[in-house]
Write a protein that holds these residues in place. Structure first.
Motif, PDB file in Angstrom:
ATOM      1  N   VAL A 191       3.333   7.450  -7.408  1.00  9.32           N
ATOM      2  CA  VAL A 191       2.459   6.555  -8.306  1.00  9.32           C
ATOM      3  C   VAL A 191       1.352   6.196  -7.763  1.00  9.32           C
ATOM      4  O   VAL A 191       0.483   5.323  -8.055  1.00  9.32           O
ATOM      5  N   THR A 192       0.958   6.653  -6.334  1.00  8.29           N
ATOM      6  CA  THR A 192      -0.296   6.316  -5.781  1.00  8.29           C
ATOM      7  C   THR A 192      -1.318   7.179  -5.721  1.00  8.29           C
ATOM      8  O   THR A 192      -1.089   8.231  -5.538  1.00  8.29           O
ATOM      9  N   ILE A 193      -2.624   6.525  -5.961  1.00  6.62           N
ATOM     10  CA  ILE A 193      -3.939   7.741  -5.891  1.00  6.62           C
ATOM     11  C   ILE A 193      -3.783   8.475  -4.358  1.00  6.62           C
ATOM     12  O   ILE A 193      -3.999   7.751  -3.430  1.00  6.62           O
ATOM     13  N   GLY A 195      -5.436  11.412  -1.828  1.00  7.92           N
ATOM     14  CA  GLY A 195      -6.660  11.747  -1.080  1.00  7.92           C
ATOM     15  C   GLY A 195      -6.749  11.360   0.398  1.00  7.92           C
ATOM     16  O   GLY A 195      -7.534  11.478   1.019  1.00  7.92           O
ATOM     17  N   CYS A 196      -5.550  10.668   0.804  1.00  5.89           N
ATOM     18  CA  CYS A 196      -5.601  10.256   2.139  1.00  5.89           C
ATOM     19  C   CYS A 196      -5.113  10.970   3.064  1.00  5.89           C
ATOM     20  O   CYS A 196      -5.113  11.016   4.260  1.00  5.89           O
ATOM     21  N   GLY A 197      -4.414  12.136   2.318  1.00  2.00           N
ATOM     22  CA  GLY A 197      -3.752  13.130   3.811  1.00  2.00           C
ATOM     23  C   GLY A 197      -2.428  12.794   3.663  1.00  2.00           C
ATOM     24  O   GLY A 197      -1.951  13.544   4.704  1.00  2.00           O
ATOM     25  N   ALA A 198      -1.791  11.969   3.345  1.00  2.00           N
ATOM     26  CA  ALA A 198      -0.281  11.495   3.385  1.00  2.00           C
ATOM     27  C   ALA A 198      -0.141  11.022   4.865  1.00  2.00           C
ATOM     28  O   ALA A 198       1.111  11.746   5.352  1.00  2.00           O
ATOM     29  N   PRO A 199      -1.039  10.401   5.591  1.00  2.00           N
ATOM     30  CA  PRO A 199      -0.421  10.037   7.107  1.00  2.00           C
ATOM     31  C   PRO A 199       0.901   9.389   7.106  1.00  2.00           C
ATOM     32  O   PRO A 199       1.395   9.453   8.301  1.00  2.00           O
ATOM     33  N   CYS A 200       1.233   8.628   6.463  1.00  2.00           N
ATOM     34  CA  CYS A 200       2.285   7.797   6.344  1.00  2.00           C
ATOM     35  C   CYS A 200       3.593   8.742   6.412  1.00  2.00           C
ATOM     36  O   CYS A 200       4.518   8.710   7.301  1.00  2.00           O
ATOM     37  N   PRO A 201       3.961   9.446   5.052  1.00  2.00           N
ATOM     38  CA  PRO A 201       4.792  10.202   5.180  1.00  2.00           C
ATOM     39  C   PRO A 201       4.869  11.397   6.442  1.00  2.00           C
ATOM     40  O   PRO A 201       5.733  11.910   6.803  1.00  2.00           O
ATOM     41  N   ALA A 202       3.616  11.814   6.790  1.00  2.00           N
ATOM     42  CA  ALA A 202       3.613  12.563   8.117  1.00  2.00           C
ATOM     43  C   ALA A 202       4.296  12.149   9.153  1.00  2.00           C
ATOM     44  O   ALA A 202       4.830  12.959   9.924  1.00  2.00           O
ATOM     45  N   PRO A 206       7.312   5.832   4.492  1.00  2.00           N
ATOM     46  CA  PRO A 206       7.209   5.888   3.027  1.00  2.00           C
ATOM     47  C   PRO A 206       5.705   5.475   2.985  1.00  2.00           C
ATOM     48  O   PRO A 206       5.067   4.475   3.588  1.00  2.00           O
ATOM     49  N   CYS A 207       5.110   5.983   1.798  1.00  2.00           N
ATOM     50  CA  CYS A 207       3.926   5.720   1.308  1.00  2.00           C
ATOM     51  C   CYS A 207       3.892   3.938   0.714  1.00  2.00           C
ATOM     52  O   CYS A 207       4.933   4.144   0.147  1.00  2.00           O
ATOM     53  N   ASP A 208       3.077   3.378   1.137  1.00  2.00           N
ATOM     54  CA  ASP A 208       3.259   2.031   0.593  1.00  2.00           C
ATOM     55  C   ASP A 208       2.420   1.534  -0.583  1.00  2.00           C
ATOM     56  O   ASP A 208       2.417   0.425  -0.925  1.00  2.00           O
ATOM     57  N   GLY A 209       1.687   2.577  -0.978  1.00  2.00           N
ATOM     58  CA  GLY A 209       0.862   2.158  -2.063  1.00  2.00           C
ATOM     59  C   GLY A 209      -0.388   1.827  -1.709  1.00  2.00           C
ATOM     60  O   GLY A 209      -1.278   1.244  -2.710  1.00  2.00           O
ATOM     61  N   CYS A 210      -1.059   1.960  -0.524  1.00  2.00           N
ATOM     62  CA  CYS A 210      -2.264   1.304  -0.464  1.00  2.00           C
ATOM     63  C   CYS A 210      -3.435   1.908  -1.051  1.00  2.00           C
ATOM     64  O   CYS A 210      -4.558   0.940  -0.895  1.00  2.00           O
TER      65      CYS A 210
HETATM   66  S1  SF4 Z   1       0.353   3.884   2.359  1.00  2.00           S
HETATM   67 FE1  SF4 Z   1       0.183   5.794   1.007  1.00  2.00          FE
HETATM   68  S2  SF4 Z   1      -1.675   5.678   0.078  1.00  2.00           S
HETATM   69 FE2  SF4 Z   1      -1.899   4.390   1.699  1.00  2.00          FE
HETATM   70  S3  SF4 Z   1      -2.685   5.897   3.491  1.00  2.00           S
HETATM   71 FE3  SF4 Z   1      -0.207   5.716   3.690  1.00  2.00          FE
HETATM   72  S4  SF4 Z   1       0.209   7.356   2.339  1.00  2.00           S
HETATM   73 FE4  SF4 Z   1      -1.664   7.169   2.025  1.00  2.00          FE
END
Ligand code: SF4
Ligand code: SF4
Length: 255
Positions: A191-193, A195-202, A206-210
């Motif tokens: 549910v998050t926009i 374009g960041c390249g998913a550094p957190c899941p990498a 988990p993506c925090d929705g930033c």
């Molecule tokens: S929190 Fe989610 S949207 Fe923000 S940089 Fe990490 S993966 Fe990308």
């Protein structure tokens, strides 16, 4: 069409309002790439780089931070009047971000700053869209500096830069990252926009929705998934509201 005309060195201003200034620093992290930027652009206003900063006319204004007080509101209006193309720079500028967490807290200023309050706070912390017309929304907490370079490059070429209209999951798929849900870890990526390249899941976080809420995302499905993975209703609501309390600013999908 893009507001920036092809001519000698477009005049650029970086400005800041209510934020931690982390997005400002992202620009400085460009390191050697900054040399190319200085070759192509005239940086006329940047508090962290220059002592002499005047509020002249700008081809591109890059505005970091949310609008939280009357001075902010007046300043962003002034910058808008003097700028041909305005970029809301970072999640605070696009959605209110972390500063907007105070929107539901009463008596906040007295508790933190005591009396009398000199800040002339607004009732709510707002994204820029609620005060001025924004030409481009660059989301992220902080922004991705490569995205800024791409947007500036497009503007220099006379192209309208496109805003990402896909979720972080697309970044994961592109990078071949194993979905965290498969390992039982709830994630805000769907549910998050993106374009960041998913550094957190990498890095298996988990993506925090930033980057804020993706318009038209399937919130019900994400909510159910989070519940299935053991989060409480309150925790899910907190997660949904953390970076982007304002669900839909003036962001235009696919603009
Ligand atoms: S929190 Fe989610 S949207 Fe923000 S940089 Fe990490 S993966 Fe990308
Ligand atoms: S790890 Fe998160 S962002 Fe990546 S595919 Fe799974 S749900 Fe989407």
């Amino acid at each position: 069409m893009v507001a920036v005309e092809k001519k000698s060195k477009p005049r650029v201003g970086f400005f800041g309002m209510t934020s931690c200034k982390g997005c400002y620093f992202q620009f400085l992290l460009l390191g050697k790439k900054l040399i190319d930027i200085f070759d192509s652009l005239e940086i006329e206003h940047f508090w962290m780089l220059k002592e002499d900063n005047e509020l002249g006319e700008f081809d591109i204004a890059i505005m970091d931070g949310a609008v939280s007080n009357k001075d902010n509101a007046e300043f962003v209006r002034k910058v808008r009047e003097k700028s041909r193309y305005l970029i809301a720079y970072g999640t605070c500028a696009c959605f209110g971000g972390i500063p907007a967490l105070r929107n539901d807290v009463s008596g906040f200023h007295e508790k933190v700053y005591g009396k009398p309050i000199k800040l002339k706070p607004l009732q709510n912390v707002d994204p820029l869209d609620m005060h001025v017309k924004v030409d481009y929304h660059m989301v992220g907490c902080p922004v991705n500096e490569q995205e800024l370079l791409n947007v500036l490059r497009d503007l220099l070429l006379g192209k309208r830069p496109g805003e990402p209209d896909y979720p972080v999951c697309v970044d994961c798929k592109k990078a071949g990252i194993r979905c965290l849900f498969k390992d039982g870890i709830p994630c805000m990526g769907p549910v998050t926009i993106g374009g960041c390249g998913a550094p957190c899941p990498a890095s298996r976080s988990p993506c925090d929705g930033c980057r804020g809420k993706l318009p038209d995302a399937n919130w019900g499905s994400e909510y159910d998934l989070m519940l299935e993975h053991g989060l409480t209703k309150d925790h899910i609501i907190q997660k949904f509201a953390k970076y982007a309390r304002i669900a839909k600013p003036g962001r235009v999908k696919g603009k």
